[in-house]
Scaffold this motif. Sequence first.
Motif, mmCIF file in Angstrom:
data_model
loop_
_atom_site.group_PDB
_atom_site.id
_atom_site.type_symbol
_atom_site.label_atom_id
_atom_site.label_comp_id
_atom_site.label_asym_id
_atom_site.label_seq_id
_atom_site.Cartn_x
_atom_site.Cartn_y
_atom_site.Cartn_z
ATOM 1 N N ARG A 121 83.050 -10.865 141.922
ATOM 2 C CA ARG A 121 83.236 -9.751 140.985
ATOM 3 C C ARG A 121 82.013 -9.545 140.107
ATOM 4 N NH1 ARG A 121 87.638 -10.662 144.150
ATOM 5 N NH2 ARG A 121 89.075 -8.901 143.964
ATOM 6 N N VAL A 122 81.350 -10.622 139.720
ATOM 7 C CA VAL A 122 80.112 -10.492 138.944
ATOM 8 C C VAL A 122 79.061 -9.763 139.767
ATOM 9 C CG1 VAL A 122 78.158 -11.799 138.015
ATOM 10 C CG2 VAL A 122 80.492 -12.444 137.401
ATOM 11 N N HIS A 123 78.916 -10.154 141.037
ATOM 12 C CA HIS A 123 77.961 -9.504 141.933
ATOM 13 C C HIS A 123 78.249 -8.009 142.025
ATOM 14 C CE1 HIS A 123 75.487 -8.808 145.532
ATOM 15 N NE2 HIS A 123 76.537 -8.152 146.005
ATOM 16 N N THR A 124 79.514 -7.652 142.250
ATOM 17 C CA THR A 124 79.893 -6.244 142.358
ATOM 18 C C THR A 124 79.692 -5.514 141.034
ATOM 19 O OG1 THR A 124 81.532 -6.775 144.053
ATOM 20 C CG2 THR A 124 81.774 -4.668 142.920
ATOM 21 N N ASN A 125 80.013 -6.181 139.944
ATOM 22 C CA ASN A 125 79.907 -5.570 138.628
ATOM 23 C C ASN A 125 78.484 -5.129 138.330
ATOM 24 O OD1 ASN A 125 79.451 -6.012 135.451
ATOM 25 N ND2 ASN A 125 81.586 -5.449 135.782
ATOM 26 N N VAL A 126 77.522 -6.011 138.521
ATOM 27 C CA VAL A 126 76.140 -5.640 138.205
ATOM 28 C C VAL A 126 75.571 -4.679 139.239
ATOM 29 C CG1 VAL A 126 75.639 -7.688 136.836
ATOM 30 C CG2 VAL A 126 75.253 -7.751 139.292
ATOM 31 N N SER A 127 76.083 -4.740 140.488
ATOM 32 C CA SER A 127 75.625 -3.812 141.520
ATOM 33 C C SER A 127 75.948 -2.375 141.131
ATOM 34 C CB SER A 127 76.288 -4.126 142.863
ATOM 35 O OG SER A 127 75.935 -5.405 143.332
ATOM 36 N N ARG A 128 77.068 -2.187 140.435
ATOM 37 C CA ARG A 128 77.487 -0.849 140.032
ATOM 38 C C ARG A 128 76.732 -0.339 138.811
ATOM 39 N NH1 ARG A 128 83.961 -2.183 140.595
ATOM 40 N NH2 ARG A 128 84.159 -1.718 142.828
ATOM 41 N N LEU A 129 76.098 -1.225 138.071
ATOM 42 C CA LEU A 129 75.426 -0.815 136.843
ATOM 43 C C LEU A 129 74.143 -0.049 137.131
ATOM 44 C CD1 LEU A 129 75.950 -4.012 134.667
ATOM 45 C CD2 LEU A 129 77.130 -1.815 134.450
ATOM 46 N N SER A 130 73.314 -0.611 138.009
ATOM 47 C CA SER A 130 72.077 0.054 138.415
ATOM 48 C C SER A 130 71.496 -0.700 139.604
ATOM 49 C CB SER A 130 71.056 0.094 137.266
ATOM 50 O OG SER A 130 70.397 -1.157 137.145
ATOM 51 N N PRO A 131 70.630 -0.054 140.392
ATOM 52 C CA PRO A 131 70.059 -0.715 141.577
ATOM 53 C C PRO A 131 69.255 -1.969 141.259
ATOM 54 C CG PRO A 131 69.739 1.658 141.675
ATOM 55 C CD PRO A 131 70.234 1.357 140.304
ATOM 56 N N SER A 132 68.802 -2.093 140.004
ATOM 57 C CA SER A 132 67.962 -3.241 139.654
ATOM 58 C C SER A 132 68.679 -4.282 138.791
ATOM 59 C CB SER A 132 66.705 -2.757 138.919
ATOM 60 O OG SER A 132 67.063 -2.079 137.721
ATOM 61 N N SER A 133 69.975 -4.116 138.574
ATOM 62 C CA SER A 133 70.707 -5.035 137.700
ATOM 63 C C SER A 133 70.943 -6.385 138.375
ATOM 64 C CB SER A 133 72.060 -4.435 137.297
ATOM 65 O OG SER A 133 71.879 -3.310 136.480
ATOM 66 N N HIS A 134 70.784 -7.453 137.606
ATOM 67 C CA HIS A 134 71.050 -8.801 138.090
ATOM 68 C C HIS A 134 71.815 -9.578 137.027
ATOM 69 C CE1 HIS A 134 67.912 -7.587 140.891
ATOM 70 N NE2 HIS A 134 68.363 -8.529 141.697
ATOM 71 N N ALA A 135 72.350 -10.722 137.443
ATOM 72 C CA ALA A 135 73.198 -11.507 136.546
ATOM 73 C C ALA A 135 72.782 -12.967 136.524
ATOM 74 C CB ALA A 135 74.660 -11.416 136.987
ATOM 75 N N LEU A 136 72.975 -13.599 135.378
ATOM 76 C CA LEU A 136 72.834 -15.037 135.223
ATOM 77 C C LEU A 136 74.140 -15.546 134.651
ATOM 78 C CD1 LEU A 136 70.941 -17.560 135.262
ATOM 79 C CD2 LEU A 136 70.434 -17.049 132.870
#
Length: 248
Positions: A121-136
Amino acid sequence: MHLFYADESYDAQRFVMTAMRVAAAEWRDVFQRIKDFRSQLRSEYGIKLKTELHAQTFIRHCSDGASTRKLSIADRREVFEETLRFTSGLPVEIINVSLETASYSDSNAAHSAALERIFNRVHTNVSRLSPSSHALLIFDTGKERQITALARKLSVFNHIPSQFDRWQDGSRTRNIVTDRIVEDPVFRDSKQSYFLQLVDFAAFALLKHEVAPTEFIARWNYHELFTLLEPVLCRAATYRNPLGIVRN
């Protein structure tokens, strides 16, 4: 870049995990707001700034030394609700997973299953924010090896079944690696993290929302407080639940 603070809460019936997203660009402002809130709790309730607010123990243990004065059960109920209301006003988003403990061999297996859903869900969440979004991701200390191993596995091998039986190419599963999550997870002692303490309260509120209340929980209505977080819940985590709680 976005930071996700994650923690779990569980009993014999349910295993829940909560992850709270904070944009890196807004982190310092959010942190200052949390510090100001803790200063407010010190002024109103005598709660020490260095006290770890751990929901499971805080709501009952009146002699825990959390405050410069003895806090009653009623005081603690007020602090719990104020903390959830404060969290609901922050520029954050909360992802929630709730699984039946009995569906797994033990709490470790339930923990791994909840983790897998959080990572996806974290992966999907940041994917929807913008093409360059990543998570830690940032977790409480204690299960570093298990969490890190799963994070590494999902970054290279993460076969997801189609919700419509098959993907467009006809395959039943697709390897959707969690490449929006950077580095291994980071671990911090929750005693040193105001963010993790907020997540702990949110996870506990979710747990009590999900299970039949005990006499104590029902008396103080803890099982009804999770909905205070509605403004910041990630409803897009699943279409199967109106509050976005992932239950499978």
